[in-house]
Design a protein around this motif. Structure first.
Motif, PDB file in Angstrom:
ATOM      1  N   GLN A 163       0.814  -1.342  -0.141  1.00 30.28           N
ATOM      2  CA  GLN A 163       0.025  -0.005   0.032  1.00 30.28           C
ATOM      3  C   GLN A 163       1.137   1.284   0.051  1.00 30.28           C
ATOM      4  OE1 GLN A 163      -2.354  -1.079   3.561  1.00 30.28           O
ATOM      5  NE2 GLN A 163      -4.128  -1.082   2.127  1.00 30.28           N
ATOM      6  N   ARG A 164       1.978   1.141   0.770  1.00 28.74           N
ATOM      7  CA  ARG A 164       2.656   2.446   0.852  1.00 28.74           C
ATOM      8  C   ARG A 164       3.665   2.752  -0.610  1.00 28.74           C
ATOM      9  NH1 ARG A 164       4.342   0.495   6.114  1.00 28.74           N
ATOM     10  NH2 ARG A 164       6.252  -0.808   5.147  1.00 28.74           N
ATOM     11  N   VAL A 165       3.795   1.553  -1.562  1.00 29.37           N
ATOM     12  CA  VAL A 165       4.417   1.577  -2.691  1.00 29.37           C
ATOM     13  C   VAL A 165       3.428   2.391  -3.647  1.00 29.37           C
ATOM     14  CG1 VAL A 165       5.406   0.539  -4.821  1.00 29.37           C
ATOM     15  CG2 VAL A 165       6.222  -0.182  -2.131  1.00 29.37           C
ATOM     16  N   GLY A 166       2.276   1.750  -3.689  1.00 31.37           N
ATOM     17  CA  GLY A 166       0.970   2.247  -4.465  1.00 31.37           C
ATOM     18  C   GLY A 166       0.794   3.720  -4.159  1.00 31.37           C
ATOM     19  N   LEU A 167       0.729   4.061  -2.807  1.00 32.55           N
ATOM     20  CA  LEU A 167       0.234   5.428  -2.526  1.00 32.55           C
ATOM     21  C   LEU A 167       1.493   6.347  -3.092  1.00 32.55           C
ATOM     22  CD1 LEU A 167      -1.362   5.467   0.860  1.00 32.55           C
ATOM     23  CD2 LEU A 167      -2.300   5.841  -1.330  1.00 32.55           C
ATOM     24  N   ASP A 168       2.931   6.086  -2.946  1.00 31.27           N
ATOM     25  CA  ASP A 168       4.014   6.760  -3.489  1.00 31.27           C
ATOM     26  C   ASP A 168       3.990   6.990  -4.908  1.00 31.27           C
ATOM     27  OD1 ASP A 168       4.959   7.054  -0.910  1.00 31.27           O
ATOM     28  OD2 ASP A 168       6.472   5.418  -0.937  1.00 31.27           O
ATOM     29  N   ALA A 169       3.498   5.672  -5.637  1.00 27.79           N
ATOM     30  CA  ALA A 169       3.403   6.242  -6.814  1.00 27.79           C
ATOM     31  C   ALA A 169       2.313   6.880  -7.395  1.00 27.79           C
ATOM     32  CB  ALA A 169       3.183   4.684  -7.615  1.00 27.79           C
ATOM     33  N   ILE A 229       1.221   9.655  -5.750  1.00 26.60           N
ATOM     34  CA  ILE A 229       1.425  10.881  -5.402  1.00 26.60           C
ATOM     35  C   ILE A 229       2.038  11.489  -6.381  1.00 26.60           C
ATOM     36  CG2 ILE A 229       2.875  12.258  -3.598  1.00 26.60           C
ATOM     37  CD1 ILE A 229       1.979  10.514  -1.319  1.00 26.60           C
ATOM     38  N   ALA A 230       3.315  10.610  -6.769  1.00 31.42           N
ATOM     39  CA  ALA A 230       4.198  11.097  -7.789  1.00 31.42           C
ATOM     40  C   ALA A 230       3.264  11.455  -9.253  1.00 31.42           C
ATOM     41  CB  ALA A 230       5.132   9.985  -8.353  1.00 31.42           C
ATOM     42  N   GLU A 231       2.571  10.288  -9.508  1.00 29.82           N
ATOM     43  CA  GLU A 231       1.728  10.677 -10.655  1.00 29.82           C
ATOM     44  C   GLU A 231       0.815  12.110 -10.826  1.00 29.82           C
ATOM     45  OE1 GLU A 231      -1.584   7.851 -13.420  1.00 29.82           O
ATOM     46  OE2 GLU A 231      -0.948   7.184 -11.771  1.00 29.82           O
ATOM     47  N   PHE A 237      -8.210  13.303 -14.962  1.00 32.76           N
ATOM     48  CA  PHE A 237      -7.408  12.417 -14.233  1.00 32.76           C
ATOM     49  C   PHE A 237      -8.146  11.822 -13.086  1.00 32.76           C
ATOM     50  CE2 PHE A 237      -4.572  12.322 -10.822  1.00 32.76           C
ATOM     51  CZ  PHE A 237      -3.550  11.428 -10.992  1.00 32.76           C
ATOM     52  N   LEU A 238      -8.844  12.725 -12.307  1.00 33.20           N
ATOM     53  CA  LEU A 238      -9.415  12.396 -10.941  1.00 33.20           C
ATOM     54  C   LEU A 238     -10.508  11.473 -11.075  1.00 33.20           C
ATOM     55  CD1 LEU A 238      -9.853  16.137  -9.426  1.00 33.20           C
ATOM     56  CD2 LEU A 238      -8.268  14.202  -8.787  1.00 33.20           C
ATOM     57  N   GLU A 239     -11.037  11.463 -12.470  1.00 33.21           N
ATOM     58  CA  GLU A 239     -12.188  10.388 -12.602  1.00 33.21           C
ATOM     59  C   GLU A 239     -11.664   8.852 -12.310  1.00 33.21           C
ATOM     60  OE1 GLU A 239     -13.964  10.759 -16.322  1.00 33.21           O
ATOM     61  OE2 GLU A 239     -15.104  12.675 -15.972  1.00 33.21           O
ATOM     62  N   THR A 240     -10.343   8.781 -12.655  1.00 29.70           N
ATOM     63  CA  THR A 240      -9.470   7.526 -12.626  1.00 29.70           C
ATOM     64  C   THR A 240      -9.014   7.473 -11.333  1.00 29.70           C
ATOM     65  OG1 THR A 240      -7.677   8.042 -14.034  1.00 29.70           O
ATOM     66  CG2 THR A 240      -9.580   6.977 -14.811  1.00 29.70           C
ATOM     67  N   ALA A 241      -8.190   8.665 -10.912  1.00 26.22           N
ATOM     68  CA  ALA A 241      -7.281   8.579  -9.842  1.00 26.22           C
ATOM     69  C   ALA A 241      -8.141   8.276  -8.404  1.00 26.22           C
ATOM     70  CB  ALA A 241      -6.634   9.984  -9.614  1.00 26.22           C
ATOM     71  N   TYR A 296      -7.052   5.212  -5.984  1.00 25.16           N
ATOM     72  CA  TYR A 296      -6.762   5.611  -4.440  1.00 25.16           C
ATOM     73  C   TYR A 296      -7.591   4.668  -3.503  1.00 25.16           C
ATOM     74  CZ  TYR A 296      -6.841   8.455  -0.030  1.00 25.16           C
ATOM     75  OH  TYR A 296      -6.754   8.474   1.360  1.00 25.16           O
ATOM     76  N   HIS A 297      -8.889   4.456  -3.594  1.00 24.37           N
ATOM     77  CA  HIS A 297      -9.723   3.937  -2.751  1.00 24.37           C
ATOM     78  C   HIS A 297      -9.364   2.291  -3.093  1.00 24.37           C
ATOM     79  CE1 HIS A 297     -12.657   7.353  -2.563  1.00 24.37           C
ATOM     80  NE2 HIS A 297     -11.597   7.507  -1.479  1.00 24.37           N
ATOM     81  N   ARG A 298      -8.754   2.084  -3.978  1.00 21.87           N
ATOM     82  CA  ARG A 298      -8.537   0.614  -4.305  1.00 21.87           C
ATOM     83  C   ARG A 298      -7.032   0.026  -3.442  1.00 21.87           C
ATOM     84  NH1 ARG A 298     -10.096   1.251  -9.537  1.00 21.87           N
ATOM     85  NH2 ARG A 298      -7.924   1.468 -10.311  1.00 21.87           N
ATOM     86  N   ILE A 299      -6.065   0.943  -3.471  1.00 18.32           N
ATOM     87  CA  ILE A 299      -4.913   1.051  -3.033  1.00 18.32           C
ATOM     88  C   ILE A 299      -4.835   0.924  -1.529  1.00 18.32           C
ATOM     89  CG2 ILE A 299      -2.654   2.007  -2.747  1.00 18.32           C
ATOM     90  CD1 ILE A 299      -2.914   3.163  -5.480  1.00 18.32           C
ATOM     91  N   ALA A 300      -5.593   1.706  -0.889  1.00 14.37           N
ATOM     92  CA  ALA A 300      -5.780   1.797   0.340  1.00 14.37           C
ATOM     93  C   ALA A 300      -7.347   2.068   0.845  1.00 14.37           C
ATOM     94  CB  ALA A 300      -4.990   3.035   1.165  1.00 14.37           C
TER      95      ALA A 300
END
Length: 400
Positions: free
Chosen positions: A36-42, A44-46, A58-62, A66-70
């Motif tokens: 989860q930490r790796v996913g959130l870091d990616a 954030i960078a994106e 972008f927000l429609e998919t982001a 985000y909710h799937r990752i964490a």
């Protein structure tokens, strides 16, 4: 004009989303898995690379990503607000930022000096007020949630019924015994520890598995400046980061968190050894080893055999693992050990901690209001023998 305002609104939404993800990544660092930490870091960078003009698409998919990752646990916003309120109230009594850092004790490794999430036995608790107040006050003052279970229907634990969920106070674990559903505060591992849940064991109606409270543990301030103004001493309770440290070939940060809190037992130039659960130190330039409590009085209670203190063990880890094995510390290297030696992942496993990893000294426990409230490490042990460990802890720990 309207197009400009619309783009501005979308840009603000993008900035708000980026802030939310960053805050979640930082605030829940000790709760998130490595994946989860790796996913959130990616993510954030994106997000940081998105142009305001592309924000809406972008927000429609982001956001779903985000909710799937964490996934947000139940009452996430309420819990986040209460955490924030607690920190803000504590900061009112001191300077925040460069000088002081709030820290929550994550595990049992420093018990009984400092406590992580732990069970408190109602009948034997050293706090005379606990349980005599309404439950909301028990939580507000002592961070304590009721944890009582009396079997209503005879039967065995249904392993398939074990479920964990979070709310704005802490985690809870649900399970079924003999057709009756129960719930206790804490994750599955913690509930199994304090309630003695066992697969294959038959429970009779009226069996009392536990009667007490689950505490969220000690919250304290770490002062970050004195380590640069005065020499460190054996016995200091130190917070450090785990950057560059490994255990069993894995980064310690991935295995169990980025920040650790332990007691400093060895200074640069010291030679250490453990014999018969007793830590010996030969300071730089000395010719003989001495018991550490003879050099540093802070360790006298560690060898009292009371209140959960048990000395220092050497039958585990990679370093000082056998009786008499010696370990010499190099320049700017420090040996850290937990006071709960039987259940501490410390320098015996990951070796010496570099000077640059040190964050500061544990200073003041600001919540909850227990016997440990106030200056860190000011209390001696309670007058009760430590005894033998059972199911991941010493029963005397349940009294504090």
């Amino acid at each position: 004009m309207f197009g400009f305002l619309k783009k501005r609104r979308e840009a603000k939404k993008l900035a708000k989303f980026l802030t939310e993800v960053r805050v979640r990544r930082h605030a829940d660092d000790d709760l998130l898995s490595a994946e989860q930490r790796v996913g959130l870091d990616a993510l954030i960078a994106e997000t940081a690379q998105v142009r305001p003009a592309d924000a809406a698409a972008f927000l429609e998919t982001a956001v779903p990503k985000y909710h799937r990752i964490a996934p947000l646990y139940r009452h996430f916003q309420i819990r986040a607000f209460l955490d924030l309120l607690l920190v803000v109230g504590a900061v009112a009594f001191g300077i925040r930022g460069l000088f002081f850092q709030p820290f929550r004790i994550p595990t049992s490794s420093m018990q009984p000096t400092l406590y992580g999430i732990h069970f408190l036995d109602r009948e034997n608790a050293s706090n005379p007020v606990l349980g005599k107040l309404p439950n909301p006050l028990n939580w507000l003052l002592f961070s304590a949630r009721p944890a009582k279970l009396e079997i209503q229907s005879p039967g065995e634990l249904d392993l398939n019924s074990l479920t964990s969920q979070g709310n704005f106070l802490s985690d809870s674990t649900g399970f079924r015994i003999g057709g009756t559903r129960y719930s206790l505060p804490g994750d599955i591992r913690k509930v199994e520890e304090y309630s003695n849940l066992e697969a294959g064991k038959s429970y009779a109606k009226g069996d009392l598995l536990c009667d007490g409270f689950l505490s969220l543990g000690d919250h304290l301030f770490v002062e970050r400046f004195s380590i640069y103004l005065a020499p460190l001493k054996r016995g200091d309770v130190i917070v450090f980061n785990t950057d560059g440290l490994t255990v069993d070939g894995r980064r310690l940060a991935d295995a169990s968190g980025f920040y650790y809190i332990k007691r400093l037992v060895g200074l640069p130039g010291d030679t250490l050894k453990i014999v018969g659960n007793q830590l010996y130190v030969k300071p730089q330039g000395a010719k003989v080893f001495k018991k550490i409590q003879e050099i540093a009085p802070a360790f006298e209670k560690i060898y009292s055999g009371k209140g959960g203190y048990q000395g220092h063990l050497n039958h585990m880890g990679r370093y000082l693992a056998t009786p008499g094995e010696e370990f010499k510390l190099g320049p700017d290297r420090y040996f850290m050990m937990g006071d709960n030696s039987s259940f501490s992942l410390d320098s015996r496993f990951f070796g010496a901690v570099p000077r640059e990893n040190l964050v500061g000294k544990a200073w003041i426990v600001f919540w909850p209001f227990t016997r440990r409230w106030g200056w860190v490490d000011r209390q001696g042990p309670i007058d009760a023998p430590t005894g033998e460990p059972e199911r991941g802890t010493f029963k005397v720990m349940y009294r504090q």
